[in-house]
Design a protein around this motif. Structure first.
Motif, PDB file in Angstrom:
ATOM      1  N   ALA B 146       0.842  -1.211   0.000  1.00  0.00           N
ATOM      2  CA  ALA B 146       0.000   0.000   0.000  1.00  0.00           C
ATOM      3  C   ALA B 146       0.871   1.253   0.000  1.00  0.00           C
ATOM      4  CB  ALA B 146      -0.923  -0.018   1.217  1.00  0.00           C
ATOM      5  N   ILE B 147       1.956   1.214   0.784  1.00  0.00           N
ATOM      6  CA  ILE B 147       2.875   2.370   0.813  1.00  0.00           C
ATOM      7  C   ILE B 147       3.478   2.574  -0.575  1.00  0.00           C
ATOM      8  CG2 ILE B 147       5.074   3.224   1.724  1.00  0.00           C
ATOM      9  CD1 ILE B 147       4.355   1.732   4.351  1.00  0.00           C
ATOM     10  N   ALA B 148       3.838   1.449  -1.204  1.00  0.00           N
ATOM     11  CA  ALA B 148       4.480   1.537  -2.525  1.00  0.00           C
ATOM     12  C   ALA B 148       3.548   2.162  -3.554  1.00  0.00           C
ATOM     13  CB  ALA B 148       4.916   0.151  -2.985  1.00  0.00           C
ATOM     14  N   SER B 149       2.229   2.035  -3.322  1.00  0.00           N
ATOM     15  CA  SER B 149       1.291   2.557  -4.309  1.00  0.00           C
ATOM     16  C   SER B 149       1.002   4.046  -4.101  1.00  0.00           C
ATOM     17  CB  SER B 149      -0.016   1.768  -4.250  1.00  0.00           C
ATOM     18  OG  SER B 149      -0.677   2.043  -3.026  1.00  0.00           O
ATOM     19  N   LEU B 150       1.486   4.625  -2.994  1.00  0.00           N
ATOM     20  CA  LEU B 150       1.246   6.048  -2.739  1.00  0.00           C
ATOM     21  C   LEU B 150       2.111   6.915  -3.639  1.00  0.00           C
ATOM     22  CD1 LEU B 150       1.389   6.119   1.178  1.00  0.00           C
ATOM     23  CD2 LEU B 150      -0.670   6.268  -0.228  1.00  0.00           C
ATOM     24  N   ARG B 151       1.668   8.140  -3.820  1.00  0.00           N
ATOM     25  CA  ARG B 151       2.539   9.113  -4.510  1.00  0.00           C
ATOM     26  C   ARG B 151       3.792   9.311  -3.671  1.00  0.00           C
ATOM     27  NH1 ARG B 151      -0.958  14.395  -5.668  1.00  0.00           N
ATOM     28  NH2 ARG B 151       1.140  15.260  -5.597  1.00  0.00           N
ATOM     29  N   PRO B 152       4.959   9.506  -4.318  1.00  0.00           N
ATOM     30  CA  PRO B 152       6.205   9.655  -3.549  1.00  0.00           C
ATOM     31  C   PRO B 152       6.133  10.735  -2.470  1.00  0.00           C
ATOM     32  CG  PRO B 152       6.700   9.446  -5.872  1.00  0.00           C
ATOM     33  CD  PRO B 152       5.206   9.514  -5.761  1.00  0.00           C
ATOM     34  N   GLU B 153       5.435  11.846  -2.753  1.00  0.00           N
ATOM     35  CA  GLU B 153       5.338  12.930  -1.760  1.00  0.00           C
ATOM     36  C   GLU B 153       4.589  12.456  -0.518  1.00  0.00           C
ATOM     37  OE1 GLU B 153       4.105  13.144  -4.834  1.00  0.00           O
ATOM     38  OE2 GLU B 153       5.521  14.437  -5.885  1.00  0.00           O
ATOM     39  N   TYR B 154       3.507  11.694  -0.741  1.00  0.00           N
ATOM     40  CA  TYR B 154       2.737  11.172   0.386  1.00  0.00           C
ATOM     41  C   TYR B 154       3.594  10.164   1.154  1.00  0.00           C
ATOM     42  CZ  TYR B 154      -1.520  12.857  -2.021  1.00  0.00           C
ATOM     43  OH  TYR B 154      -2.481  13.624  -2.633  1.00  0.00           O
ATOM     44  N   ARG B 155       4.327   9.368   0.364  1.00  0.00           N
ATOM     45  CA  ARG B 155       5.103   8.270   0.959  1.00  0.00           C
ATOM     46  C   ARG B 155       6.142   8.810   1.934  1.00  0.00           C
ATOM     47  NH1 ARG B 155       7.804   5.065  -3.588  1.00  0.00           N
ATOM     48  NH2 ARG B 155       5.843   5.579  -4.588  1.00  0.00           N
ATOM     49  N   SER B 156       6.906   9.827   1.506  1.00  0.00           N
ATOM     50  CA  SER B 156       7.952  10.335   2.409  1.00  0.00           C
ATOM     51  C   SER B 156       7.319  10.979   3.644  1.00  0.00           C
ATOM     52  CB  SER B 156       8.893  11.303   1.694  1.00  0.00           C
ATOM     53  OG  SER B 156       8.174  12.185   0.900  1.00  0.00           O
ATOM     54  N   CYS B 157       6.184  11.680   3.455  1.00  0.00           N
ATOM     55  CA  CYS B 157       5.528  12.306   4.610  1.00  0.00           C
ATOM     56  C   CYS B 157       5.050  11.251   5.607  1.00  0.00           C
ATOM     57  CB  CYS B 157       4.334  13.138   4.148  1.00  0.00           C
ATOM     58  SG  CYS B 157       4.782  14.716   3.432  1.00  0.00           S
ATOM     59  N   ILE B 158       4.394  10.230   5.104  1.00  0.00           N
ATOM     60  CA  ILE B 158       3.806   9.237   6.014  1.00  0.00           C
ATOM     61  C   ILE B 158       4.906   8.416   6.698  1.00  0.00           C
ATOM     62  CG2 ILE B 158       3.443   7.233   4.470  1.00  0.00           C
ATOM     63  CD1 ILE B 158       0.662   8.559   6.635  1.00  0.00           C
ATOM     64  N   MET B 159       6.005   8.166   5.976  1.00  0.00           N
ATOM     65  CA  MET B 159       7.120   7.425   6.589  1.00  0.00           C
ATOM     66  C   MET B 159       7.753   8.257   7.709  1.00  0.00           C
ATOM     67  SD  MET B 159       7.054   4.730   4.846  1.00  0.00           S
ATOM     68  CE  MET B 159       8.326   4.088   5.819  1.00  0.00           C
ATOM     69  N   LEU B 160       7.995   9.523   7.411  1.00  0.00           N
ATOM     70  CA  LEU B 160       8.624  10.374   8.434  1.00  0.00           C
ATOM     71  C   LEU B 160       7.712  10.522   9.650  1.00  0.00           C
ATOM     72  CD1 LEU B 160      10.218  13.125   6.169  1.00  0.00           C
ATOM     73  CD2 LEU B 160      11.430  11.452   7.547  1.00  0.00           C
ATOM     74  N   ARG B 161       6.414  10.586   9.404  1.00  0.00           N
ATOM     75  CA  ARG B 161       5.471  10.782  10.513  1.00  0.00           C
ATOM     76  C   ARG B 161       5.355   9.520  11.384  1.00  0.00           C
ATOM     77  NH1 ARG B 161       3.754  13.324  14.396  1.00  0.00           N
ATOM     78  NH2 ARG B 161       1.648  12.953  15.075  1.00  0.00           N
ATOM     79  N   HIS B 162       5.125   8.393  10.746  1.00  0.00           N
ATOM     80  CA  HIS B 162       4.761   7.214  11.537  1.00  0.00           C
ATOM     81  C   HIS B 162       5.873   6.196  11.719  1.00  0.00           C
ATOM     82  CE1 HIS B 162       0.730   8.454  12.212  1.00  0.00           C
ATOM     83  NE2 HIS B 162       0.490   8.597  10.922  1.00  0.00           N
ATOM     84  N   VAL B 163       6.837   6.132  10.814  1.00  0.00           N
ATOM     85  CA  VAL B 163       7.930   5.171  11.015  1.00  0.00           C
ATOM     86  C   VAL B 163       9.062   5.831  11.794  1.00  0.00           C
ATOM     87  CG1 VAL B 163       9.531   3.579   9.882  1.00  0.00           C
ATOM     88  CG2 VAL B 163       7.285   3.984   8.887  1.00  0.00           C
ATOM     89  N   ASP B 164       9.309   7.121  11.498  1.00  0.00           N
ATOM     90  CA  ASP B 164      10.404   7.806  12.191  1.00  0.00           C
ATOM     91  C   ASP B 164       9.914   8.726  13.308  1.00  0.00           C
ATOM     92  OD1 ASP B 164      12.731   6.823  10.727  1.00  0.00           O
ATOM     93  OD2 ASP B 164      11.744   7.748   9.020  1.00  0.00           O
ATOM     94  N   GLY B 165       8.600   8.859  13.463  1.00  0.00           N
ATOM     95  CA  GLY B 165       8.043   9.594  14.593  1.00  0.00           C
ATOM     96  C   GLY B 165       8.329  11.091  14.585  1.00  0.00           C
ATOM     97  N   ARG B 166       8.400  11.688  13.397  1.00  0.00           N
ATOM     98  CA  ARG B 166       8.674  13.141  13.309  1.00  0.00           C
ATOM     99  C   ARG B 166       7.377  13.943  13.474  1.00  0.00           C
ATOM    100  NH1 ARG B 166      14.139  13.592  13.592  1.00  0.00           N
ATOM    101  NH2 ARG B 166      14.580  11.371  13.494  1.00  0.00           N
ATOM    102  N   SER B 167       7.501  15.147  14.001  1.00  0.00           N
ATOM    103  CA  SER B 167       6.326  16.011  14.122  1.00  0.00           C
ATOM    104  C   SER B 167       6.007  16.618  12.752  1.00  0.00           C
ATOM    105  CB  SER B 167       6.605  17.126  15.132  1.00  0.00           C
ATOM    106  OG  SER B 167       7.582  17.999  14.608  1.00  0.00           O
ATOM    107  N   TYR B 168       4.792  17.159  12.645  1.00  0.00           N
ATOM    108  CA  TYR B 168       4.407  17.814  11.388  1.00  0.00           C
ATOM    109  C   TYR B 168       5.376  18.952  11.059  1.00  0.00           C
ATOM    110  CZ  TYR B 168      -0.138  15.422  11.466  1.00  0.00           C
ATOM    111  OH  TYR B 168      -1.124  14.478  11.452  1.00  0.00           O
TER     112      TYR B 168
END
Lengths: 196, 209
Positions: B146-168
């Motif tokens: 599902a992550i692979a199917s996201l647009r790259p911009e969405y993918r980096s945002c969602i990874m940074l938010r939930h896998v790396d725990g970064r704030s907005y």
């Protein structure tokens, strides 16, 4: 009970575990509203799945491969400080002893210099002799350098122009050497940037 | 010449380790790589879906950052700088090449069993039973796809938010995006992921019920 269902932004607030004053009513709402609770649970499922994703590891040689392409530059002042630190003892007591010894040596040398400075005649004669010696050495070295660089015939012509001519030749030589060094440094820096 | 006493870098904050790297301490460079090689590699891997390529791009990221470590300003987080470069490197690559969706079971470029094994995702690290392992693998596979199917911009945002725990705010600074855009991207990414994972969640719900 608030009958307005949660907006997408409000669900995001709950997913992000926000703690602002506006969140409490949202939490109260999902306790009572099955539809909104289901939407939050569905969204929470995705967030939990994302947060459970592992970090992947690169190969065990990764750091070595990176470091092979990162030139580590040690500034001169760090090198100098490290050299001193290497010779300093590790224990505090030994460091104090070394410090005391160095302070004693510095005091003795200072006293010796002050004593020599009070002996005006001796200093005048000694500095005059040393000055003559240094001038002679500098003149001879300069003559050798100019003679080697310009050749004996050209040097003879320069010598006939007097002090001004010799001085101008020396300045020109130093400027050419400095220009060459600067050019080589710029070339090396450009090459390094290109590799990076 | 006697060696210098070893530096205790493990408990130092990033800014202090960077300061030591700026003084030419080899061990400080290695400590920075140790701290961030996994998050950076993971971000790039999930962006490009090719282990060998991800490793090359992660290397490029570290080389760029460490070669310019003297330009680092301590008022910014080192991790933000690293992730910014990593994201740019990955996005640049994706712009050059059309991304193919791959299975969690290995790269589509893998030609042999060894290559498939080498390029497969390891998502079952600490599961206790075979059933847990199977379920985790199924969910892991589904979410990775599902992550692979996201647009790259969405993918980096969602990874940074939930896998790396970064704030907005950190993500906005890292990716040079307005805060509102980051929130929108993450909201849309969550929405798309939720739809993509509907079948897995419903399957899990059936098992539970």
């Amino acid at each position: 009970m608030n009958h307005r269902h949660l907006l997408p932004d409000e669900i995001d607030l709950l997913l992000d575990d926000e703690v602002g004053f506006g969140v409490a009513p949202l939490k109260a709402h999902i306790r009572d509203c099955m539809e909104c609770r289901t939407r939050v649970d569905e969204a929470r499922f995705v967030v939990d799945a994302l947060e459970d994703l592992p970090h992947f590891a690169p190969s065990h040689t990764f750091a070595d491969q990176v470091m092979a392409q990162v030139p580590v530059f040690v500034p001169w002042h760090v090198t100098a400080r490290d050299t001193v630190l290497r010779w300093l003892p590790q224990s505090r007591a030994a460091r104090i002893a070394v410090g005391a010894l160095a302070a004693s040596a510095a005091s003795i040398i200072t006293l010796a210099i002050l004593w020599i400075a009070t002996q005006t005649d001796v200093v005048t004669v000694a500095s005059g002799a040393a000055g003559d010696e240094v001038r002679g050495l500098v003149y001879e070295a300069g003559r050798q350098v100019l003679s080697t660089v310009f050749g004996d015939q050209m040097f003879a012509i320069i010598q006939r122009t007097g002090t001004v001519g010799v001085g101008a030749a020396l300045i020109g030589l130093v400027a050419a050497a400095a220009g060459s060094i600067a050019g080589l440094r710029a070339l090396a820096a450009a090459s390094s940037r290109h590799r990076a | 010449m006697p060696p210098l006493p070893p530096l205790d870098l493990l408990n130092l904050p990033d800014a202090d380790v960077v300061a030591l790297a700026q003084q030419g301490r080899d061990s400080a460079f290695r400590e920075l790589i140790r701290r961030y090689e996994r998050p950076v590699f993971s971000l790039i891997y999930r962006m490009v879906r090719d282990r060998e390529l991800a490793e090359d791009l992660a290397q490029d990221t570290f080389i760029k950052v460490l070669n310019h470590i003297d330009r680092y300003r301590p008022e910014f987080k080192l991790s933000s700088w690293l992730f910014k470069i990593a994201n740019n490197v990955a996005i640049d690559h994706l712009r050059r090449r059309q991304l193919e969706t791959v299975s969690i079971d290995g790269s589509p470029h893998a030609q042999t069993a060894d290559a498939i094994e080498a390029t497969s995702f390891d998502v079952v690290g600490q599961q206790e039973s075979a059933l847990d392992e199977l379920e985790a693998r199924e969910l892991g596979t589904a979410i990775e796809q599902a992550i692979a199917s996201l647009r790259p911009e969405y993918r980096s945002c969602i990874m940074l938010r939930h896998v790396d725990g970064r704030s907005y705010e950190e993500i906005a600074a890292t990716l040079d995006l307005p805060l509102g855009t980051v929130k929108t991207y993450i909201h849309r990414a969550r929405h798309e992921l939720r739809r993509a994972l509907d079948h897995v969640r419903e399957g899990g719900g059936d098992d539970d019920g």
